[in-house]
Every structure is written in structure tokens, then in C-alpha cells.
Enzyme design. Sequence first.
Site, PDB file in Angstrom:
ATOM      1  N   ASP A 154       1.104   7.879   1.459  1.00  0.00           N
ATOM      2  CA  ASP A 154       0.159   6.801   1.755  1.00  0.00           C
ATOM      3  C   ASP A 154      -0.679   6.456   0.523  1.00  0.00           C
ATOM      4  OD1 ASP A 154      -1.277   4.991   3.277  1.00  0.00           O
ATOM      5  OD2 ASP A 154      -1.829   6.424   4.839  1.00  0.00           O
ATOM      6  N   ASP A 196      -0.143  -1.315   9.413  1.00  0.00           N
ATOM      7  CA  ASP A 196      -1.008  -0.543  10.305  1.00  0.00           C
ATOM      8  C   ASP A 196      -1.223  -1.266  11.619  1.00  0.00           C
ATOM      9  OD1 ASP A 196      -1.378   1.697   8.864  1.00  0.00           O
ATOM     10  OD2 ASP A 196      -3.386   1.218   8.129  1.00  0.00           O
TER      11      ASP A 196
HETATM   12  C1  DGJ Z   1      -3.023   4.433   6.795  1.00  0.00           C
HETATM   13  C2  DGJ Z   1      -1.666   4.520   7.404  1.00  0.00           C
HETATM   14  O1  DGJ Z   1      -1.019   3.302   7.360  1.00  0.00           O
HETATM   15  C3  DGJ Z   1      -1.797   5.053   8.818  1.00  0.00           C
HETATM   16  O2  DGJ Z   1      -0.564   5.033   9.462  1.00  0.00           O
HETATM   17  C4  DGJ Z   1      -2.352   6.436   8.720  1.00  0.00           C
HETATM   18  O3  DGJ Z   1      -1.445   7.261   8.072  1.00  0.00           O
HETATM   19  C5  DGJ Z   1      -3.684   6.417   8.001  1.00  0.00           C
HETATM   20  N1  DGJ Z   1      -3.610   5.753   6.758  1.00  0.00           N
HETATM   21  C6  DGJ Z   1      -4.182   7.814   7.795  1.00  0.00           C
HETATM   22  O4  DGJ Z   1      -5.278   7.856   6.985  1.00  0.00           O
END
Ligand code: DGJ
Length: 731
Positions: free
Chosen positions: A480, A550
Site C-alpha cells: 500500500d 477504496d
Molecule cells: C488503503 C487501502 O486501499 C485499504 O484497502 C486498506 O488497506 C487501508 N489503506 C489500510 O490502511
Amino acid sequence: MTALITFDEQQGVFHLHNRKISYLLALEEGGILSHLYFGSAIDSYHGQLRYPRVDRGFSGNLPGHTDRTYSLDTLPQEYSASGDSDYRLPAAIIEHADGSRAARWIFKDYQIVDGKPELAGLPQAFVEDKTEAQTLIINLVDEVSHLELALNYTIYRDRAIITRSSKLTNLGSQAVTIKKLASLQIDFVAKDFESICLPGAHANERHLTRAKVTAGVKSFESRRGSSSHHMNPFLALVEPKTDEFSGEAYGFALVYSGNHKFELEQDQIDQTRLLIGINDYNFSWDLQPQASFTTPEVLMTYSEAGLNQMSQAFHQIIQERVVRSKFKHQARPILVNNWEATYFDFDEEKLKPIVADAKKLGIEMFVLDDGWFGHRDDDTSSLGDWSVYKKKFPQGIKHFSDYVHEQGLKFGIWVEPEMISLDSDLYRQHPDYLMQVPGRAPSPSRSQFVLDMSRPEVQANVYQQLSQVLDQGIDYIKWDMNRNISDVYSVGLPASRQGEVYHRYILGVYALLEKLTTNYPDVLFEGCSGGGGRFDAGWAYYMPQSWASDNTDALARLTIQYGTSLAYPISTMTAHVSAVPNHQTGRQTPLKTRGDVAMSGVFGYELDLTKLSQAEQATVKKQVASYKQIRSLIQYGKFYRLKGPHEGNQTAWMFVSPDQREAMLFTFQEQAFAQGALTKTHLAGLKPDLFYREEATGQVYSGAELMKLGLYDPVVHQDYTSKSYHFKVLD
Ligand code: DGJ
């Protein structure tokens, strides 16, 4: 091997060609390289059709020439420079030791080689066998400074794809500074163009956006240090009449995950110049004598049959010749991720029942998201400390991973390796690893800061920590990046080279990934940057799949996945079913619709399975079982967009197997209407004379009927509905 590239010495014309496309460029007076053509294949070209010479007021001429009709200001060129009589945007700006910024690229020589030479340290399309492609390298020189510019063009034998990049070598005796060096320039003569780009925002990525190209300059770019949610490194130029199945489309995708810039300029006589490359925003590169600088590459395609054909060319090249992992053709595991189920509030005991339910439902992998390391209970701490949080996993990660494996599931884990929290051991030990401008407080974003990945010692620290994690029975990594880069400065570089930091940052990340993916070939890597903030062809070179957004709301995802599919294959796009009301939009959509949207990508769940009712669990079990039946068709079939969410109330897309004997159609309807008009969906990509049986109803249709007559869409009495159809050829 039949030549894919020929040079007609008499006419001075280079011709890159295969059965699908041709690209023509020519040597003009004074050694200037002009662009003649990019489009559908021209089988026999005689080389005499040239750009007409016309006297244009205020467009100067080459030094020493008296011909007022020959001007760099109007000639379609292969690569321009600043500081001469071409007033359009330049492809290159090079600052010489005396402060001047002029250059003129004059043809020196060329080479044609089989295959595709490697671009060291950069992601790129590759060949598995040298007969797959040929590469033309044209060397140009600036005679005053002795800079040599190599333009690289690779044409694939069986694909409508050409890749382009450029390389500047300093053969002079003094250092120069590169201020801008595009990967590609392409000049089109006057044509009515529209641009299609993919802008967006966090949780709202890649919206297909179409606009007329008009006089002046327009740029599509990221200055965020990553390819970004905000403007994807993709652009198409199309005719006004182009749709999914007809009309011309020129597509361009940059294989790069850092700051990018796509510049379009329509000039005084309606000609269009497109420049693509590293963004020149806060960019400079010190090029010492004998040193070279290579740009990232661009994948370009041409389609005379609309956007679907353009996308399929991108899907195939990215899927087959950019993604390198051993998973590239493998069935990707159906996973459940605990992020939306628990956020930071979990421990081993709370997660075990989710794992147990996942097993019951046929799910194949459990992914432990953010919050398992350091002492992380929220987003204010621990980034940089990649060791287990003992309060949540008293017996360590290996113990929990063993538990997941004993249940028969694979085990994946989340990391955010490019970041650092102020509250971390890493920061306490190495405060200088945090990227910041001397004397100025750095800007937090999501309470976190960026590591200076341009420094080898930072890369080494992260590698060492991550390899310890990977040695604990990890099958999958979700990588991430939850903020963009700011406060750009590296203590590892002198003042004069701070303009290199953005590019060196991403080169550092690539170097780290190269090492990790080479040393851990059995680990499936999934890209993520707050969802789809780094969804680009460069990232796909290291990570075969990426979290598309997200935003897990089914309706929002239609737009996001539709836009993403313009350039990126379905096998790179992950999509999960989440709970309702949706956490991002508050919307309630049926489980069937959430399933159909997520099943249109690399499938998974992101909710607390233990909170589902029995009926919901039964539906999930069925969804998982049916995805397993259609998984290879979805992940590796040919994808067709049929109706776009931006066009109206319906979205439809379908997947067709390579032999055209199986297909899956999904249709989605946003709103229900009382006494609405009957609508139809026309399928695509089937064999007209084969008969297809729809598996659920047993109804049989010919391919021609499905494509020409079309299927009537169901009349619905609920918003946000979907319908799926599975067709198989009747034997
Ligand atoms: C952003 C990601 O896109 C989410 O799926 C998740 O992993 C969060 N970060 C966790 O901080």
C-alpha cells in the site's frame, strides 16, 4: 524472419509494419526526422508522399536555408528540442554548461535489431523470443554539444503495439542538465480529435472523460510522486464518431509509476502534438560526460474499430508481456480481507472465526490488513516497524499464518513499506530517512510521512525488514501507499541534483521490488495506493494485480472498473464484495449486484463473514462456487464493454473465451422505472454461426442473434440490480 522494419534508402523512409499497423518516419532536408504516419497497415509504401511545403508567416527556417516553406514550426517531427524555430512544446529541454537551452536533433545513423533491448532499472514490455518483435534505434545528434539521442521503437509481430522510449548520452566534454526528456513525441496533421483521459480522486478513480481537442495546450499529469488517483498515465485520441466498436482510436499508456505528463498541443494550423514522459515539474537530471539517461517507455496502439479493440491490444500486451510474475496466467485466489470487517480493531482471536467461515464458504485466502505490526491501533503510529504487534498476535505472525494454512487457506499480509510514522522505532533510529526539506517542517498526510526511497540504505533497511516478514509463511503481499509525496528533498544528493529526487524515488522503489519479486517468486504481490492511486503499467511489471479503489460500492465501482478497463486487463484489477450500507457512499445495493460487480474482476470479500445471515452466507457460498467455474474466463478471456455507466442508466460488459465457445455477460441497471421502455443488450465477440446455450435458463441462441437482435434486459422493480448470463456453445 520477415522484416518488421525496413529502411528505404532512396526515399529515406523507415517503415515499421505488421499485419495490423504501420508507422512511417522520414529523413528530411538537413537531417531532420519527420513523422509521416501511424495507423492501419500499409502493405506497400513507395515513400514519395511527404508533408507539403507551405510558406507560413512567422514560422522561421533552418539556419543557412533560404527556403521559406520548410519550417520546424510546422513540420510533423519525431522529436523536437527547445531553443530553435519550433515554437510548439518541445520534447526535450537540455541546459548546457553555458546556460543555453538549445539543441537540434540531426540524423546520425540507425540500427535494426531483433527482439527488444532491455531498459535497465525500468519496468517495460518484453519479448519471450527475439522473433516476436524488432527494434529500430535511430541515433540523432546535437552537433554543437555532442549529445546523442537514441529514439527506440519496438514493433511486435502479432500485436497492434509499438513501444517507444528515448535515451540521451552525453558525448561532449561538459556536463549538461536535462530539464525535460519525453519518452515519445507524435505529431498529427490536422484532424478532428477528441481526447479520452482517466481523471479521478481517492475512492473515485479513472472516470472516462472525453473532450474535444482545441487550439492551445492541455496537459494531463501527476505531480504527486506516484501515477496517482487524480490522472492516470493513459490517453487516447479518437475521432468524434469513435465508439466502443467503430472509429479510430490511438491509445497511449506510459509504463511508469512516478510523476508523468501527457501534453497535447493543437497548433496554428490545427495540427496536434502529443508529448508523453516523466513530468518536468521539479525535474532536472545532471548528465556527466559519457553518462546516459533513459526514459520510461510508452505503449502505443492504433485501432480502426473503436475503443474495445484499443483496450484489447493493451490488455494483451500488459497481461502477456508486461506482467512477469509466475501468477500471470494462474487462477488468482479468492480472498477475504479484514480491513472493512475490523479496521484496526482486531486480534488473533477475533480473526479466527472469519478465517473459519471463509473456509466454510470456499474462500481461498485470508488477508490480514493494516494494524498487525509495531503497536498500531490507529493510523498515527508504527509505519516503518515491520515486526508483529504482540498485543494482537501474542505468539507471532508465523503462528497465525500456520493457523490459516491449517484451515486450508493461503495467508496474505498488508504492508506499506515506503512510509514512516513519527511514532516508530525506525524514525527514532533514523530520523534522516524521512523525506523533508532542510529547515522546514514536513507535511503529514494521514498522519504519516514518506521514506526517502532514493537512498540505497533506506531501500536496504526496508528489504531486510520485509524479507523477515516474508519468511514467516506469507503467500501474498498487499503493498500500500497511503499518501502522496511532498517535501521532496534527499540528503543523499547534492544541492545541484535535488531535481532528480522524484525520479530516483521511483527508481529506488523499482529496485527494491525487483529484488523482492526475484527472491520471493512464490509470493503473489498486489499493488495498492489508497485503492487505485498507483494503477499503471509500470506497477503491473512487478505486481500482477492491484486494488482498483477504496470505494467498494457496487454502483461507484461500475464507473471505476469501466474506466480502468480502457487500458488495464481484468486480471490486474481486484474487486471485493463489502457490507451495506457501503462504508464509502452509504448506499444499499443487493448482494447479487455486489457479487456481479466484484466477479467482473479478481474476486474477493471485504466484510465480516461472521455477521452475514444464513441466507447471505448461502449466497456467498454460491458466488464463490460460481466464480471458480468462470474464473479463467473472467481473468483471461477477452473483455468487451457494451454499455457505459457514463452514458445512462445501464452498464453492460462481457467476457469471451479465446475459442469463443464460452461467454459471460453482466448487465447492471441503476434505477428502476415504472413503465420504463424496454431495452436490449447486444452481445459482442461471439461466432455468429455457433449456437450458445444460456446455462441458467437452458435457452439457446445463435451468436448472430445475440449480437444483432440482442437480448431484452429484464424489467426490474428495484434500484441497483444486475443480471448475469453464462453462455456455452451447444455441442
Ligand atoms: C488503503 C487501502 O486501499 C485499504 O484497502 C486498506 O488497506 C487501508 N489503506 C489500510 O490502511
